[in-house]
Structure formats: C-alpha cells, structure tokens
Design a protein around this motif. Sequence first.
Motif, mmCIF file in Angstrom:
data_model
loop_
_atom_site.group_PDB
_atom_site.id
_atom_site.type_symbol
_atom_site.label_atom_id
_atom_site.label_comp_id
_atom_site.label_asym_id
_atom_site.label_seq_id
_atom_site.Cartn_x
_atom_site.Cartn_y
_atom_site.Cartn_z
ATOM 1 N N LEU A 14 -1.851 -24.424 2.989
ATOM 2 C CA LEU A 14 -0.688 -24.792 2.200
ATOM 3 C C LEU A 14 0.633 -24.543 2.932
ATOM 4 O O LEU A 14 0.728 -23.680 3.802
ATOM 5 C CB LEU A 14 -0.676 -24.010 0.885
ATOM 6 C CG LEU A 14 -1.805 -24.271 -0.107
ATOM 7 C CD1 LEU A 14 -1.666 -23.335 -1.308
ATOM 8 C CD2 LEU A 14 -1.805 -25.719 -0.570
ATOM 9 N N GLU A 15 1.622 -25.306 2.527
ATOM 10 C CA GLU A 15 2.989 -25.114 2.998
ATOM 11 C C GLU A 15 3.914 -25.510 1.848
ATOM 12 O O GLU A 15 3.570 -26.367 1.022
ATOM 13 C CB GLU A 15 3.279 -25.965 4.234
ATOM 14 C CG GLU A 15 4.653 -25.703 4.841
ATOM 15 C CD GLU A 15 4.840 -26.366 6.194
ATOM 16 O OE1 GLU A 15 5.966 -26.307 6.729
ATOM 17 O OE2 GLU A 15 3.870 -26.954 6.720
ATOM 18 N N LYS A 53 -5.474 -19.037 -5.326
ATOM 19 C CA LYS A 53 -5.947 -17.982 -4.428
ATOM 20 C C LYS A 53 -4.770 -17.213 -3.821
ATOM 21 O O LYS A 53 -4.797 -15.989 -3.702
ATOM 22 C CB LYS A 53 -6.805 -18.578 -3.311
ATOM 23 C CG LYS A 53 -8.163 -19.090 -3.776
ATOM 24 C CD LYS A 53 -8.932 -19.707 -2.616
ATOM 25 C CE LYS A 53 -10.275 -20.255 -3.084
ATOM 26 N NZ LYS A 53 -11.019 -20.914 -1.968
ATOM 27 N N VAL A 54 -3.734 -17.968 -3.449
ATOM 28 C CA VAL A 54 -2.558 -17.320 -2.855
ATOM 29 C C VAL A 54 -1.837 -16.479 -3.906
ATOM 30 O O VAL A 54 -1.351 -15.375 -3.614
ATOM 31 C CB VAL A 54 -1.594 -18.364 -2.254
ATOM 32 C CG1 VAL A 54 -0.315 -17.692 -1.760
ATOM 33 C CG2 VAL A 54 -2.270 -19.111 -1.102
ATOM 34 N N THR A 109 -1.253 -12.464 -3.450
ATOM 35 C CA THR A 109 0.112 -11.933 -3.337
ATOM 36 C C THR A 109 0.597 -11.246 -4.605
ATOM 37 O O THR A 109 1.650 -10.601 -4.597
ATOM 38 C CB THR A 109 1.093 -13.067 -2.992
ATOM 39 O OG1 THR A 109 1.063 -14.048 -4.047
ATOM 40 C CG2 THR A 109 0.724 -13.731 -1.677
ATOM 41 N N GLY A 110 -0.159 -11.393 -5.691
ATOM 42 C CA GLY A 110 0.276 -10.808 -6.959
ATOM 43 C C GLY A 110 1.462 -11.561 -7.547
ATOM 44 O O GLY A 110 2.199 -11.028 -8.378
ATOM 45 N N THR A 111 1.625 -12.815 -7.147
ATOM 46 C CA THR A 111 2.737 -13.633 -7.638
ATOM 47 C C THR A 111 2.227 -14.657 -8.638
ATOM 48 O O THR A 111 1.242 -15.354 -8.361
ATOM 49 C CB THR A 111 3.416 -14.387 -6.469
ATOM 50 O OG1 THR A 111 3.857 -13.438 -5.500
ATOM 51 C CG2 THR A 111 4.594 -15.211 -6.955
ATOM 52 N N THR A 112 2.875 -14.731 -9.777
ATOM 53 C CA THR A 112 2.484 -15.712 -10.793
ATOM 54 C C THR A 112 3.532 -16.814 -10.884
ATOM 55 O O THR A 112 4.706 -16.548 -11.148
ATOM 56 C CB THR A 112 2.338 -15.049 -12.175
ATOM 57 O OG1 THR A 112 1.344 -14.008 -12.093
ATOM 58 C CG2 THR A 112 1.919 -16.070 -13.220
ATOM 59 N N GLY A 132 3.242 -16.630 5.425
ATOM 60 C CA GLY A 132 2.091 -15.942 5.988
ATOM 61 C C GLY A 132 0.874 -15.878 5.088
ATOM 62 O O GLY A 132 -0.260 -15.868 5.568
ATOM 63 N N GLU A 133 1.098 -15.856 3.775
ATOM 64 C CA GLU A 133 -0.022 -15.719 2.835
ATOM 65 C C GLU A 133 -0.895 -16.975 2.764
ATOM 66 O O GLU A 133 -1.959 -16.962 2.147
ATOM 67 C CB GLU A 133 0.511 -15.404 1.435
ATOM 68 C CG GLU A 133 1.340 -14.115 1.340
ATOM 69 C CD GLU A 133 2.822 -14.372 1.549
ATOM 70 O OE1 GLU A 133 3.628 -13.527 1.131
ATOM 71 O OE2 GLU A 133 3.170 -15.425 2.118
ATOM 72 N N ALA A 134 -0.446 -18.032 3.396
ATOM 73 C CA ALA A 134 -1.200 -19.292 3.342
ATOM 74 C C ALA A 134 -2.606 -19.143 3.917
ATOM 75 O O ALA A 134 -3.534 -19.845 3.504
ATOM 76 C CB ALA A 134 -0.447 -20.384 4.088
#
Length: 271
Positions: free
Chosen positions: A131-132, A171-172, A176-179, A224-226
């Motif tokens: 992803l990007e 998944k990302v 990352t704990g991001t919603t 980076g989390e991609a």
Amino acid sequence: MSITRVRLGVLLTAGVLAIGLGGCAASSTGSGAAGGSSTAGSSSAGQSGTVTVYAAASLKATFTKIAAEFEAANPGTKVTLNFAGSSDLATQISQGAPADVFASADTKNMDKVSDAKLIDGTASNFATNVLEIAVPPANPASISSFADLAKPGVKVVVCAPQVPCGSATEKVEKATGTTLKPVSEESSVTDVLGKVTSGEADAGLVYVTDVKGAGDKVKGITFGEADQAVNTYPIATVGSSRNKELAKAFVAMVTGSEGRKVLSDAGFGTP
C-alpha cells in the motif's frame, strides 16, 4: 535426307528435354507449394482463438500491455480483459462466468475458487504489492504518515474489507493501532484512486503501482508500516475454460520473463 533426319532427331531430343525440364519445374513448384502448406499448417496448429482474462483492477495497466504483447507474439489470438475487485471476480467465476484465466490481487480470493475446484492445478504466484497513500498533488490535508489519515476532518477513502487492498488496510490498522474512519469504502483500488484524482477525498489507500501509474495526478506518501501487509498475486487457468491451451500460454507469458519485466517496470515486486 540424311541432313533432314539429323535435324528431326535434334528437334525430337530438344522436345524431350523441354518436357523433362518442364516436369522438373512443375515438381519443384509443387514441392514448394507443399512446403508452404506445411508452414501454414504449422502456423495454424499454433495458438489461436480468444482467451478471456479476469484480473484484479490493480493489474489493468500491466495486463493491458502484456495482452498486447501476447497478441503480437501469437497472430490470430485475442485477449479479452475483465478488470474488477478480486472478490467480485471470484464471485463471478463461482457463478459460472466465462473466464479462462483468473489473476487475483491476493491469495485469499484465489483460494476461494481453488477450494471450489474451479481452477486447474495450483495457482502460480507472480507478483507482490504494498500500500501507499495517494493524495491530491497539493496535499490539502497535509498528510505525511499513516496516522495522519485518522486525524479529524480528513476525508480518507479505502477499499472495502473483502477487497485485497481493503484487507491490507485492516492489517496495517491493526499493526499500528490506528483506526480509520473512511468517508467511503470502494469495491476496487481503481475506484479509490478515482476519488482522490477527482478531488472527492483528501487521501486514499492504494497500491504503490497505482500511484506510479497515476503520474502527476496524485502525490504518493510512503509509510513504513506498509510492509505489514504485503499482497501476493496468484494466477491460474479456470477449469471451465474453453481454450485451455491458450489460457496456459497467457499464464506462461505473465509468469515468464516478458511478464516479469512489464510488472517490474510498473513497480510490482517479485513473490
């Protein structure tokens, strides 16, 4: 009389030679025609007909190019392409759609048709993608990271969860704990990109290949989390294919050196 007889003999000999040479010429021409027929037969015995390829939306640019190369390499063939979200394509094939080849943007949807025994043999992995973030060229929401997509007021668009790019997004988020709170969930990655290029969204999660293919229509933000969600692309011939030899030949081109070059040039990784 003697001279006359000699002249007559010469004339008769010349006639016989002419007939003989004519026969040899005819024989030579006939042999050439047979050779031509043999060559034509060899050509017609090669690949011919139409192959229908169902491919993930993110493969549109690359498969369109590969299809053109395939047709050029196999005169008399035609590649019909159908692009959509992988989950939609898997459903269509399960319902009997006339596909010869299926190329998915993830293994999950390929497994669906494989488990239903709708493909021949085992699918071949041929590419990877990550992803990007795609934003308008001016980046009005000042996005610089994945976490920025969760900021209040940011209009972000993603793929629906059942679509490979949507599954990767989830998944990302977990990693990352991001919603995220998207303003819309699309059925294909190209629809997400369309929302960004039309100015309907501040950002969209697409693949690196989509950002590269869009050129200056969007700006790409890598994160980076991609690498927490790498999608692997498998391809297979469909069991109900009416032209399996041609389908196998197309798969061979995608997985071979020609296909790998086109995919690599577009930004896809190797499996």
